[in-house]
Motif scaffolding. Structure first.
Motif, PDB file in Angstrom:
ATOM      1  N   LEU A  15       0.840  -1.079  -0.325  1.00  0.00           N
ATOM      2  CA  LEU A  15      -0.132   0.252  -0.339  1.00  0.00           C
ATOM      3  C   LEU A  15       1.083   1.536   0.034  1.00  0.00           C
ATOM      4  O   LEU A  15       0.348   2.035  -1.094  1.00  0.00           O
ATOM      5  N   ALA A  16       1.994   1.298   0.732  1.00  0.00           N
ATOM      6  CA  ALA A  16       3.356   2.520   0.704  1.00  0.00           C
ATOM      7  C   ALA A  16       3.309   2.061  -0.999  1.00  0.00           C
ATOM      8  O   ALA A  16       4.352   3.779  -1.102  1.00  0.00           O
ATOM      9  N   SER A  17       3.545   1.633  -1.621  1.00  0.00           N
ATOM     10  CA  SER A  17       3.893   1.468  -2.539  1.00  0.00           C
ATOM     11  C   SER A  17       3.802   1.894  -3.981  1.00  0.00           C
ATOM     12  O   SER A  17       4.352   2.692  -5.091  1.00  0.00           O
ATOM     13  N   ILE A  18       2.812   1.912  -3.547  1.00  0.00           N
ATOM     14  CA  ILE A  18       1.388   2.801  -4.772  1.00  0.00           C
ATOM     15  C   ILE A  18       1.852   4.114  -4.503  1.00  0.00           C
ATOM     16  O   ILE A  18       1.477   4.751  -5.680  1.00  0.00           O
ATOM     17  N   VAL A  19       2.410   5.353  -3.005  1.00  0.00           N
ATOM     18  CA  VAL A  19       2.658   5.922  -3.637  1.00  0.00           C
ATOM     19  C   VAL A  19       3.851   6.505  -4.113  1.00  0.00           C
ATOM     20  O   VAL A  19       4.242   5.887  -3.627  1.00  0.00           O
ATOM     21  N   ASP A  20       3.672   7.335  -4.957  1.00  0.00           N
ATOM     22  CA  ASP A  20       5.284   7.651  -6.111  1.00  0.00           C
ATOM     23  C   ASP A  20       5.454   9.058  -6.090  1.00  0.00           C
ATOM     24  O   ASP A  20       4.593  10.107  -6.048  1.00  0.00           O
ATOM     25  N   GLY A  21       6.145   9.192  -6.937  1.00  0.00           N
ATOM     26  CA  GLY A  21       6.936  10.615  -7.014  1.00  0.00           C
ATOM     27  C   GLY A  21       6.299  11.718  -8.061  1.00  0.00           C
ATOM     28  O   GLY A  21       7.035  12.774  -8.362  1.00  0.00           O
ATOM     29  N   THR A  22       5.401  10.727  -8.889  1.00  0.00           N
ATOM     30  CA  THR A  22       5.196  11.496 -10.026  1.00  0.00           C
ATOM     31  C   THR A  22       3.957  11.988  -9.830  1.00  0.00           C
ATOM     32  O   THR A  22       3.108  12.173 -10.732  1.00  0.00           O
ATOM     33  N   ILE A  23       3.142  12.181  -8.812  1.00  0.00           N
ATOM     34  CA  ILE A  23       1.837  12.579  -7.896  1.00  0.00           C
ATOM     35  C   ILE A  23       1.980  14.129  -7.588  1.00  0.00           C
ATOM     36  O   ILE A  23       2.882  14.553  -7.358  1.00  0.00           O
ATOM     37  N   SER A  24       1.197  15.077  -8.265  1.00  0.00           N
ATOM     38  CA  SER A  24       1.386  16.570  -8.369  1.00  0.00           C
ATOM     39  C   SER A  24       0.428  16.669  -6.231  1.00  0.00           C
ATOM     40  O   SER A  24      -0.026  15.821  -5.905  1.00  0.00           O
ATOM     41  N   PRO A  25       1.338  17.824  -5.763  1.00  0.00           N
ATOM     42  CA  PRO A  25       1.853  18.280  -4.577  1.00  0.00           C
ATOM     43  C   PRO A  25       0.095  18.358  -4.213  1.00  0.00           C
ATOM     44  O   PRO A  25      -0.152  17.961  -2.739  1.00  0.00           O
ATOM     45  N   MET A  54       8.722  11.477   1.506  1.00  0.00           N
ATOM     46  CA  MET A  54       8.800  12.050  -0.122  1.00  0.00           C
ATOM     47  C   MET A  54       8.163  13.876  -0.176  1.00  0.00           C
ATOM     48  O   MET A  54       8.499  14.626  -1.276  1.00  0.00           O
ATOM     49  N   ALA A  55       7.323  14.189   1.367  1.00  0.00           N
ATOM     50  CA  ALA A  55       7.406  15.915   0.617  1.00  0.00           C
ATOM     51  C   ALA A  55       9.120  16.707   1.267  1.00  0.00           C
ATOM     52  O   ALA A  55       9.553  17.546   0.058  1.00  0.00           O
ATOM     53  N   ALA A  56       9.862  15.667   1.740  1.00  0.00           N
ATOM     54  CA  ALA A  56      11.530  16.322   1.384  1.00  0.00           C
ATOM     55  C   ALA A  56      11.653  16.541  -0.489  1.00  0.00           C
ATOM     56  O   ALA A  56      12.510  17.535  -0.670  1.00  0.00           O
ATOM     57  N   VAL A  57      11.893  15.654  -1.351  1.00  0.00           N
ATOM     58  CA  VAL A  57      11.749  15.054  -2.476  1.00  0.00           C
ATOM     59  C   VAL A  57      10.692  16.190  -3.101  1.00  0.00           C
ATOM     60  O   VAL A  57      11.733  16.911  -4.286  1.00  0.00           O
ATOM     61  N   ILE A  58       9.507  16.498  -2.573  1.00  0.00           N
ATOM     62  CA  ILE A  58       8.522  17.172  -3.375  1.00  0.00           C
ATOM     63  C   ILE A  58       8.677  18.856  -3.327  1.00  0.00           C
ATOM     64  O   ILE A  58       8.261  19.826  -4.064  1.00  0.00           O
ATOM     65  N   ASP A  59       8.764  18.998  -2.245  1.00  0.00           N
ATOM     66  CA  ASP A  59       7.664  20.200  -1.671  1.00  0.00           C
ATOM     67  C   ASP A  59       8.279  19.952   0.531  1.00  0.00           C
ATOM     68  O   ASP A  59       6.939  19.197   0.821  1.00  0.00           O
ATOM     69  N   ILE A  60       9.048  20.369   0.626  1.00  0.00           N
ATOM     70  CA  ILE A  60       9.232  20.678   2.306  1.00  0.00           C
ATOM     71  C   ILE A  60       8.734  21.574   2.920  1.00  0.00           C
ATOM     72  O   ILE A  60       8.211  20.536   3.896  1.00  0.00           O
ATOM     73  N   THR A  61       7.610  22.719   2.228  1.00  0.00           N
ATOM     74  CA  THR A  61       6.778  22.968   2.896  1.00  0.00           C
ATOM     75  C   THR A  61       5.144  22.494   3.545  1.00  0.00           C
ATOM     76  O   THR A  61       4.508  22.580   4.519  1.00  0.00           O
TER      77      THR A  61
END
Length: 535
Positions: free
Chosen positions: A387-397, A432-439
């Motif tokens: 279930l955790a692997s479903i979330v990846d870095g291609t999704i809009s923040p 994910m937050a650290a890679v995509i948007d730390i805020t």
């Protein structure tokens, strides 16, 4: 084995069978067997050995066994001197202590006297329900403690006002985990803050400490707040929908607090004859002793285990919750025993009352054993990892808080553990937050917390759900099915609020959206609930 979508089969099978058959143990047993067979390429002997090892591991700490055989496991248990696995053992022991204490309180006439007192002072069904909710809000130290204590204390009052046991279980469950997850001074708060500290250190976030981050996240934990707000509204306005309406109408019209077609409540203490000379103190003092002693030992064990600076947070981070519950249970039982000896009863003997108290908790213990076993199987299958692997870095923040809420909800629903979901998904959300948007880190972490509580509320294999049923004296599956519509309403509100949070980044707009949607939902539910008699 490789983590795939097939890892969802055992938990989903068990959950579907629970709904279709309403037989919890059979359903969980089927999920356990299928999961064990999947783990061992459908080799029945290896699957049986795996199940035996898990069950023995729940009771004993026997270490690693290679190769895993029934004989090897048994020998390891002997060689380790039958060393107990203290967490599970203490939880079971606390249940038995609480069952005996409750039986003695009934025998002494405390429950009867409290019910009579409550009828004079709490004159409406609404008052009885609101009081139960406030008790749940006040006892936020630990969810197990909350579920069992509030249910047992409130039951004489709600029974007198013909409030169904399913309704009582919902009132209890909806204030247990939601309060614990937003309280920094609780077993939950300490656990979560510890995980957050590791996440912040890993990603070099220094603008706030772990405790400060937890406090900032409290208003973002939308589901917890909506669940608490909704249960208050349900109690105040008598909002009964779905099967809850059936239970409440039957309780009002006939006085039957449980579904008579479902058979007697497992572990009911109806055979105990109450002392006519009992007083309210016969109920209050054992409960006071239980609460005070549990809190005292939580602090004491936390102080003893804390190294370095002694702070409130450090104490609750290191406290031994299970042992504290046992010590508190012993104190409560001793007080109840003394009160029974002070006022000898001409009815049920003391020995029989104690045995009936033990028997009253056996159904809950059976379900917990099955739940712990299937949770271990699910963990080995990697259901949570999938279930955790479903979330990846291609999704809009924009969609990340919403998506993490859903993933965490389904993970907790499938695995029956919110704490396990925290430990698995919080680090992933932080990464994910650290890679995509730390805020977006804190909103994403808050969405995981909220989703885990939602899944916990819906899952029949959740230990908190099981214990809420036990504390309220409700059929477990009735509690699950009557709570589900309310949990789904709170989840729908949370999803929209998290979408606003992801879209705008504004916590104020997120909470305002949630509050507005909650008010609208309450108005709609009031219209749907018309026709049910009000107290």
């Amino acid at each position: 084995m490789e983590v795939t979508v097939w890892s969802l089969v055992p938990p989903v099978l068990a959950l579907v069978m629970v709904i279709l058959t309403r037989r919890v143990l059979l359903s969980l047993g089927m999920g356990i067997v299928v999961g064990a067979l999947m783990l061992h390429q459908f080799n029945p002997m290896q699957a049986l050995t795996n199940i035996y090892g898990i069950v023995m591991g729940i009771i004993f700490d026997y270490g690693e066994v290679e190769p895993l055989t029934i004989v090897g496991i048994t020998q390891a248990v002997f060689q380790n001197g039958f060393a107990l696995n203290t967490w599970e053992f203490f939880i079971i022991l606390f249940l038995l202590l609480l069952g005996m204490m409750a039986a003695l309180v009934t025998r002494s006439g405390g429950s009867r006297a409290f019910g009579e007192w409550a009828m004079k002072h709490v004159k409406t069904r609404m008052g009885a329900q609101v009081l139960t909710v406030f008790l749940g809000i006040l006892i936020f130290i630990d969810d197990y403690f909350n579920s069992l204590t509030v249910g047992n204390v409130s039951r004489p009052l709600t029974d007198r006002h013909r409030i169904s046991r399913a309704k009582l279980a919902y009132l209890v469950d909806s204030t247990a985990a939601p309060m614990c997850v937003i309280a920094p001074i609780s077993s939950w708060g300490a656990y979560i803050i510890t995980i957050i500290a590791g996440i912040l250190a890993t990603h070099g976030v220094t603008e706030y400490e772990a405790l400060q981050a937890f406090l900032i996240m409290i208003p973002m934990n939308v589901y917890a707040w909506i669940a608490i707000g909704l249960v208050l509204a349900v109690a105040w306005f008598n909002l009964n929908i779905g099967s809850m309406r059936t239970h409440e109408e039957r309780a009002l019209k006939t006085g039957e607090l449980v579904d008579p077609t479902a058979g007697p409540i497992p572990g009911a203490q109806d055979e105990i004859t109450a002392n006519e000379k009992g007083t309210v103190g016969d109920l209050i003092w054992p409960i006071v002793g239980l609460v005070a002693a549990t809190v005292f030992f939580m602090v004491m064990t936390g102080v003893q285990a804390t190294e370095g600076a002694l702070t409130i947070l450090a104490v609750f981070e290191n406290t031994d919750v299970a042992a504290s519950l046992v010590y508190g249970g012993i104190v409560g039982l001793l007080i109840a025993l003394l009160l029974n000896m002070r006022n000898p009863s001409g009815g049920t003997s003391l020995t029989k009352a104690l045995l009936l108290g033990i028997q009253s908790m056996l159904p809950a213990i059976y379900i917990l054993f099955f739940a712990w076993t299937i949770i271990s199987i699910i963990d080995d299958l990697g259901t949570g990892q999938y279930l955790a692997s479903i979330v990846d870095g291609t999704i809009s923040p924009v969609f990340l808080p919403l998506l993490l809420f859903l993933i965490a909800g389904f993970a907790a629903f499938s695995t029956g553990t919110s704490w396990g979901t925290f430990s698995l998904l919080l680090p992933i959300a932080g990464e994910m937050a650290a890679v995509i948007d730390i805020t977006m880190m804190l909103p994403m972490l808050a969405a995981v917390l909220a989703g885990a509580i939602f899944g916990d509320h819906c899952s029949p294999i959740s230990d908190t759900t099981i214990l809420s049923s036990t504390g309220a004296g409700s059929h477990h599956i009735d509690h699950v099915m009557t709570q589900l519509p309310y949990a789904l309403i709170a989840a729908a509100i949370s999803l929209l609020a998290y979408f606003v949070l992801g879209l705008t980044g504004s916590v104020w707009l997120c909470t305002a959206t949630a509050a507005l949607l909650l008010i609208i939902s309450i108005v709609i539910l009031r219209k749907m609930s018309q026709g049910v008699a009000k107290g």
